[in-house]
Write a protein that holds these residues in place. Structure first.
Motif, PDB file in Angstrom:
ATOM      1  N   GLU A 175      10.411  -6.942  -6.168  1.00 55.01           N
ATOM      2  CA  GLU A 175       9.003  -7.313  -6.232  1.00 55.01           C
ATOM      3  C   GLU A 175       8.465  -7.543  -4.829  1.00 55.01           C
ATOM      4  N   LEU A 176       7.189  -7.244  -4.648  1.00 53.85           N
ATOM      5  CA  LEU A 176       6.480  -7.543  -3.405  1.00 53.85           C
ATOM      6  C   LEU A 176       5.285  -8.428  -3.720  1.00 53.85           C
ATOM      7  N   LYS A 194       1.256  -2.340  10.702  1.00 59.06           N
ATOM      8  CA  LYS A 194       0.285  -1.526   9.970  1.00 59.06           C
ATOM      9  C   LYS A 194       0.906  -0.443   9.103  1.00 59.06           C
ATOM     10  N   GLN A 195       2.125  -0.010   9.440  1.00 60.33           N
ATOM     11  CA  GLN A 195       2.745   1.043   8.641  1.00 60.33           C
ATOM     12  C   GLN A 195       4.233   0.781   8.482  1.00 60.33           C
ATOM     13  N   LEU A 196       4.675   0.800   7.255  1.00 56.31           N
ATOM     14  CA  LEU A 196       6.082   0.623   6.921  1.00 56.31           C
ATOM     15  C   LEU A 196       6.909   1.768   7.495  1.00 56.31           C
ATOM     16  N   GLY A 197       8.165   1.505   7.853  1.00 53.97           N
ATOM     17  CA  GLY A 197       9.042   2.563   8.345  1.00 53.97           C
ATOM     18  C   GLY A 197       9.458   3.507   7.227  1.00 53.97           C
ATOM     19  N   GLU A 198       9.723   4.743   7.571  1.00 53.80           N
ATOM     20  CA  GLU A 198      10.100   5.744   6.564  1.00 53.80           C
ATOM     21  C   GLU A 198      11.443   5.412   5.908  1.00 53.80           C
ATOM     22  N   ILE A 199      12.443   5.039   6.718  1.00 52.69           N
ATOM     23  CA  ILE A 199      13.758   4.706   6.146  1.00 52.69           C
ATOM     24  C   ILE A 199      13.650   3.445   5.292  1.00 52.69           C
ATOM     25  N   MET A 226       0.823  -1.205   0.000  1.00 53.71           N
ATOM     26  CA  MET A 226       0.000   0.000   0.000  1.00 53.71           C
ATOM     27  C   MET A 226       0.864   1.266   0.000  1.00 53.71           C
ATOM     28  N   ALA A 227       2.013   1.205   0.675  1.00 57.32           N
ATOM     29  CA  ALA A 227       2.916   2.356   0.685  1.00 57.32           C
ATOM     30  C   ALA A 227       3.466   2.632  -0.708  1.00 57.32           C
ATOM     31  N   LEU A 228       3.881   1.590  -1.388  1.00 58.63           N
ATOM     32  CA  LEU A 228       4.409   1.762  -2.742  1.00 58.63           C
ATOM     33  C   LEU A 228       3.329   2.265  -3.688  1.00 58.63           C
ATOM     34  N   ARG A 229       2.123   1.793  -3.502  1.00 57.24           N
ATOM     35  CA  ARG A 229       1.014   2.241  -4.348  1.00 57.24           C
ATOM     36  C   ARG A 229       0.689   3.715  -4.098  1.00 57.24           C
ATOM     37  N   ALA A 230       0.763   4.121  -2.823  1.00 59.87           N
ATOM     38  CA  ALA A 230       0.435   5.506  -2.478  1.00 59.87           C
ATOM     39  C   ALA A 230       1.607   6.460  -2.683  1.00 59.87           C
ATOM     40  N   GLY A 231       2.818   5.905  -2.795  1.00 59.86           N
ATOM     41  CA  GLY A 231       3.997   6.757  -2.925  1.00 59.86           C
ATOM     42  C   GLY A 231       4.463   7.334  -1.604  1.00 59.86           C
ATOM     43  N   ARG A 274      12.081   4.189   1.795  1.00 63.17           N
ATOM     44  CA  ARG A 274      12.976   4.787   0.804  1.00 63.17           C
ATOM     45  C   ARG A 274      13.948   3.753   0.241  1.00 63.17           C
ATOM     46  N   MET A 275      14.409   2.840   1.083  1.00 65.77           N
ATOM     47  CA  MET A 275      15.361   1.826   0.635  1.00 65.77           C
ATOM     48  C   MET A 275      14.695   0.750  -0.216  1.00 65.77           C
ATOM     49  N   ILE A 276      13.490   0.347   0.172  1.00 67.41           N
ATOM     50  CA  ILE A 276      12.771  -0.692  -0.559  1.00 67.41           C
ATOM     51  C   ILE A 276      12.505  -0.251  -2.000  1.00 67.41           C
ATOM     52  N   ARG A 277      12.180   1.016  -2.186  1.00 66.51           N
ATOM     53  CA  ARG A 277      11.917   1.516  -3.539  1.00 66.51           C
ATOM     54  C   ARG A 277      13.124   1.353  -4.453  1.00 66.51           C
TER      55      ARG A 277
END
Length: 408
Positions: free
Chosen positions: A251-252, A235-240, A212-217, A243-246
């Motif tokens: 693939e997820l 419920k929520q991915l970490g901010e750091i 969902m984070a990647l979809r929302a940007g 940025r690294m996962i992107r």
């Protein structure tokens, strides 16, 4: 931002504080998937999970640079991170306070206490527990975030170094994703070493916060349904990590509860490996076909932990009581049991029991407790409050015909 160089430095610092876990080849799984399947066994790590890596990285570096308070550290976790921080702090000679959500299992609380952690039960969600831990940190303690922290990510990234040292020609690594610290660290190592190696993340469909984070940007909070993979139900991915996962994850994918359960069973039956739900998620991604692969491809599945929450024999307590059939009476009993820190596994409420008067109701509770002393404490507290309990079996065996089954 964590880099290959920083992670290599971290590896040297924490080498004496962790196990270099095995990377084993599985002929059975390799035959099943027509590929070369390897298992990275972090379920054999200290505390039964990879989390000790990040915790040790944070504490060792902090002590070297005098950035850790003499009053100790405070963190929030439902289980594995809690144990990692408690052990790392004990080895550093520092007190550790861990805020655990109300739904955290008794077994994980006790394991954390066993490593020296001071447990505070607070919060209906992990996010609320994190908020409470931050408040406590204002009293002079050092706050350690479970995944949104560069040192933590560097510690988890050391797994990537170990995989490459044993299997430099690996082609795909499949990693569980919760808060994102684990895959961010591993992805950083892999892509800096060989960008052609695929790094694939696996989430529980019950809580797809990274997707969902990647979809929302941006990082967003998502609702979480109950899951066997509670270790990655964040419920929520970490901010750091976001940025690294992107930059480092190819693939997820997501896996359903049935896939996770089947994978846990396969690992236990065929490999004699006890893997928690999160640790079985990479195999589930192969099992449900969401990860496509070539024939003879070399694939590493990261078995991230083995802390399965099983109510063990000797910790199950059954009590039978007759209560006045009035509004609020049962609620008061359940509140009392909760205050005694017992986990209610089953409730059997029978108004039609033959031995009950017309204004009475029979209640049977099955509770998970810490140990025999905790059982005695509960018995005494209920008797002191005037509850009359019928004799019953407290070991989880020899229950009467109306008792619900013990879940194992």
């Amino acid at each position: 931002m964590p880099t290959l160089e920083k992670i290599e430095q971290t590896s040297r610092r924490i080498d004496d504080h962790i196990f270099r876990t095995p990377l084993v080849y599985s002929p059975t799984l390799s035959s099943q998937f027509d590929a070369h399947i390897y298992l990275k066994l972090e379920n054999l790590q200290k505390t039964g999970s990879f989390k000790i890596r990040g915790a040790a990285a944070k504490l060792v570096r902090g002590c070297m640079q005098n950035t850790i308070s003499a009053k100790g550290v405070v963190t929030a976790s439902a289980g594995n991170h809690a144990q990692g921080v408690a052990l790392a702090a004990r080895e550093a000679g520092l007190p550790a306070t861990v805020v655990m959500p109300q739904w955290s299992s008794i077994s994980k609380r006790e394991a954390t206490r066993g490593y020296g952690g001071n447990i505070i039960i607070n919060g209906a969600t992990l996010e609320e527990s994190v908020a409470r831990a931050r408040e406590i940190a204002k009293e002079g303690m050092t706050f350690i975030h479970p995944f949104d922290d560069e040192d933590i990510i560097c510690g988890q990234g050391t797994i990537g170094l170990e995989i490459l040292s044993v299997l430099p020609d690996v082609e795909t690594i499949i990693v569980p994703v919760g808060g994102g610290g684990l895959i961010a660290g591993i992805g950083s190592v892999i892509k800096a070493t060989n960008p052609r190696i695929r790094v694939i993340g696996v989430e529980a469909a019950a809580c797809p916060s990274a997707r969902m984070a990647l979809r929302a940007g941006k990082c967003v909070s998502v609702p979480a349904e109950p899951s066997l993979a509670d270790g990655i139900s964040v419920k929520q991915l970490g901010e750091i990590p976001f940025r690294m996962i992107r930059k480092t994850v190819d693939e997820l994918v997501t896996v359903q509860e049935a896939d996770i359960a089947a994978s846990m069973q396969i690992l236990l039956d065929r490999k004699k490996l006890l893997a928690e739900g999160a640790g079985a998620a990479p195999l589930a991604a192969l099992l449900n076909g969401s990860v496509r692969h070539r024939r003879d491809e070399k694939i590493v599945l990261l078995v991230s932990g083995g802390n399965v929450d099983i109510p063990l024999l000797g910790r199950i307590m059954r009590i039978r009581l007759t209560l006045s059939d009035r509004p609020g009476v049962l609620a008061r009993l359940l509140n009392k049991v909760a205050a005694l820190e017992a986990n209610i596994l089953h409730i059997y409420h029978d108004r039609s029991a033959q031995r009950s008067a017309i204004d009475e109701t029979r209640v049977e509770l099955e509770l998970e407790t810490r140990n025999d002393a905790h059982i005695r404490e509960i018995e005494n507290a209920l008797k002191a409050d005037g509850y009359a309990m019928e004799p019953t079996d407290c070991s989880g065996q020899g229950a009467g015909p109306t008792d619900p089954p013990v879940r194992v």
